[in-house]
Design a protein around this motif. Structure first.
Motif, mmCIF file in Angstrom:
data_model
loop_
_atom_site.group_PDB
_atom_site.id
_atom_site.type_symbol
_atom_site.label_atom_id
_atom_site.label_comp_id
_atom_site.label_asym_id
_atom_site.label_seq_id
_atom_site.Cartn_x
_atom_site.Cartn_y
_atom_site.Cartn_z
ATOM 1 N N VAL A 1 29.732 -12.503 19.874
ATOM 2 C CA VAL A 1 30.702 -13.108 18.830
ATOM 3 C C VAL A 1 30.353 -14.519 19.029
ATOM 4 O O VAL A 1 31.099 -15.226 18.195
ATOM 5 C CB VAL A 1 32.233 -12.935 19.517
ATOM 6 C CG1 VAL A 1 32.513 -11.375 19.371
ATOM 7 C CG2 VAL A 1 32.290 -13.451 20.815
ATOM 8 N N ASN A 2 29.391 -14.963 19.440
ATOM 9 C CA ASN A 2 28.792 -16.453 19.419
ATOM 10 C C ASN A 2 27.368 -16.452 18.925
ATOM 11 O O ASN A 2 26.795 -16.937 19.696
ATOM 12 C CB ASN A 2 29.011 -17.113 20.785
ATOM 13 C CG ASN A 2 30.543 -17.267 21.028
ATOM 14 O OD1 ASN A 2 31.275 -18.402 20.630
ATOM 15 N ND2 ASN A 2 31.256 -16.480 21.760
ATOM 16 N N SER B 1 24.441 -3.145 9.962
ATOM 17 C CA SER B 1 25.201 -4.285 9.592
ATOM 18 C C SER B 1 26.836 -3.921 9.731
ATOM 19 O O SER B 1 27.623 -4.815 9.580
ATOM 20 C CB SER B 1 24.878 -4.103 8.082
ATOM 21 O OG SER B 1 25.456 -3.234 7.405
ATOM 22 N N THR B 2 27.232 -2.652 10.021
ATOM 23 C CA THR B 2 28.533 -2.242 10.132
ATOM 24 C C THR B 2 28.762 -2.017 11.675
ATOM 25 O O THR B 2 30.011 -1.565 12.079
ATOM 26 C CB THR B 2 28.943 -1.170 9.283
ATOM 27 O OG1 THR B 2 28.144 -0.099 9.540
ATOM 28 C CG2 THR B 2 28.951 -1.563 7.944
ATOM 29 N N SER B 3 27.743 -2.152 12.472
ATOM 30 C CA SER B 3 27.836 -1.688 13.898
ATOM 31 C C SER B 3 28.207 -0.454 14.308
ATOM 32 O O SER B 3 28.491 0.057 15.277
ATOM 33 C CB SER B 3 28.681 -2.756 14.468
ATOM 34 O OG SER B 3 28.380 -3.921 14.810
ATOM 35 N N THR C 1 35.069 -9.604 17.437
ATOM 36 C CA THR C 1 33.759 -8.638 17.206
ATOM 37 C C THR C 1 34.289 -8.071 15.990
ATOM 38 O O THR C 1 33.486 -7.628 14.983
ATOM 39 C CB THR C 1 33.888 -7.519 18.484
ATOM 40 O OG1 THR C 1 33.387 -8.142 19.520
ATOM 41 C CG2 THR C 1 32.797 -6.530 17.929
ATOM 42 N N ALA C 2 35.634 -7.366 15.860
ATOM 43 C CA ALA C 2 36.218 -6.855 14.633
ATOM 44 C C ALA C 2 35.626 -7.939 13.317
ATOM 45 O O ALA C 2 35.430 -7.210 12.290
ATOM 46 C CB ALA C 2 37.512 -6.452 14.780
ATOM 47 N N LEU C 3 36.105 -9.116 13.605
ATOM 48 C CA LEU C 3 35.797 -10.292 12.309
ATOM 49 C C LEU C 3 34.498 -10.172 12.159
ATOM 50 O O LEU C 3 33.945 -10.476 11.073
ATOM 51 C CB LEU C 3 36.597 -11.516 12.784
ATOM 52 C CG LEU C 3 37.902 -11.479 12.855
ATOM 53 C CD1 LEU C 3 38.627 -12.845 13.189
ATOM 54 C CD2 LEU C 3 38.632 -11.038 11.615
ATOM 55 N N SER C 4 33.427 -10.259 13.199
ATOM 56 C CA SER C 4 32.149 -10.275 12.991
ATOM 57 C C SER C 4 31.579 -9.315 12.335
ATOM 58 O O SER C 4 30.842 -9.540 11.309
ATOM 59 C CB SER C 4 31.440 -10.431 14.309
ATOM 60 O OG SER C 4 31.744 -11.678 14.907
ATOM 61 N N VAL C 5 31.972 -7.978 12.555
ATOM 62 C CA VAL C 5 31.467 -6.846 11.978
ATOM 63 C C VAL C 5 31.862 -6.834 10.411
ATOM 64 O O VAL C 5 31.124 -6.527 9.490
ATOM 65 C CB VAL C 5 32.192 -5.512 12.484
ATOM 66 C CG1 VAL C 5 31.850 -4.348 11.763
ATOM 67 C CG2 VAL C 5 31.531 -5.129 14.065
ATOM 68 N N ILE C 6 33.229 -7.122 10.331
ATOM 69 C CA ILE C 6 33.623 -7.067 8.837
ATOM 70 C C ILE C 6 32.755 -8.276 7.935
ATOM 71 O O ILE C 6 32.428 -8.274 6.993
ATOM 72 C CB ILE C 6 35.087 -7.835 8.817
ATOM 73 C CG1 ILE C 6 35.997 -6.679 9.186
ATOM 74 C CG2 ILE C 6 35.366 -8.184 7.156
ATOM 75 C CD1 ILE C 6 37.288 -6.903 9.256
#
Length: 218
Positions: A155-156, A102-104, A189-194
């Motif tokens: 990211v999509n 979930s946090t990659s 990607t950073a936003l998706s991980v968050i």
């Protein structure tokens, strides 16, 4: 290997030809140095929670379908049934493994693959070698570039979209590689991980198995 898995002749821009690989090498080296304490802690925790080897390695196809050995932190333990068969993914994916996914954080060891040149920071995700003969000609174009730690498909929708949608996005990226585009994907990607977006497909612990596409549509 069939010709459909070999890179085709396409127009390669200045960024892809001269900047992308050196940039990946420098950034991955910096990340490994800066994140070395985190990598060490996750290695120790993984050995405890997975009751053994904290790393997962597997052969994956890279650029041109050339196979390399991908390394990740293990997220599923090796519990087996009475017949010695591995239990289903949703059972072996323990709480610690779910946290890593979930946090990659499970992807961090792939920085070594990037440093070696097997992978890029941004590109189509490296999938199973068994999928190579299942791609149609359009889908196989995803192997014209190095696979990535993250990518346009990640990211999509990530694992929440269909395989066909994922491959369409991979091929779109292959034809639209730019400096600005790569950095946009990195920030997204950073936003998706968050936000922990698209971690799994609906009704699946991870992502369902790709069994091929019936039509050869573009």
């Amino acid at each position: 290997m069939s010709d459909k898995n070999n890179p085709t002749r396409r127009k390669i821009g200045f960024y892809e030809r001269y900047i992308k690989r050196p940039q990946d090498f420098i950034l991955s080296l910096i990340a490994i140095v800066v994140l070395s304490p985190v990598l060490l802690i996750l290695t120790v925790l993984g050995a405890c929670f997975m009751r053994g080897n904290p790393f997962f390695t597997q052969q994956r196809p890279g650029r041109g379908g050339k196979v390399f050995r991908l390394i990740k932190f293990r997220t599923m333990d090796n519990r087996r049934d009475s017949n010695g068969e591995l239990l289903p993914d949703e059972v072996r994916l323990n709480r610690y493994g779910r946290l890593l996914r979930s946090t990659s954080l499970d992807e961090l060891p792939e920085l070594l693959n990037i440093l070696k040149g097997d992978m890029a920071i941004v590109g189509p995700r490296p999938l199973l070698v068994a999928y190579l003969p299942l791609y149609n000609a359009h889908q196989a174009r995803r192997h014209e570039v190095r696979p990535g730690l993250t990518g346009y498909a990640q990211v999509n929708g990530r694992n929440a979209i269909t395989w066909e949608d994922k491959f369409d996005k991979d091929v779109w990226y292959v034809d639209h590689i730019t400096f600005a585009g790569d950095w946009k994907i990195i920030f997204q990607t950073a936003l998706s991980v968050i936000r922990r977006d698209g971690i799994s497909a609906e009704g699946e612990a991870t992502m369902g198995v790709f069994t091929g596409t019936k039509s050869d549509g573009q």
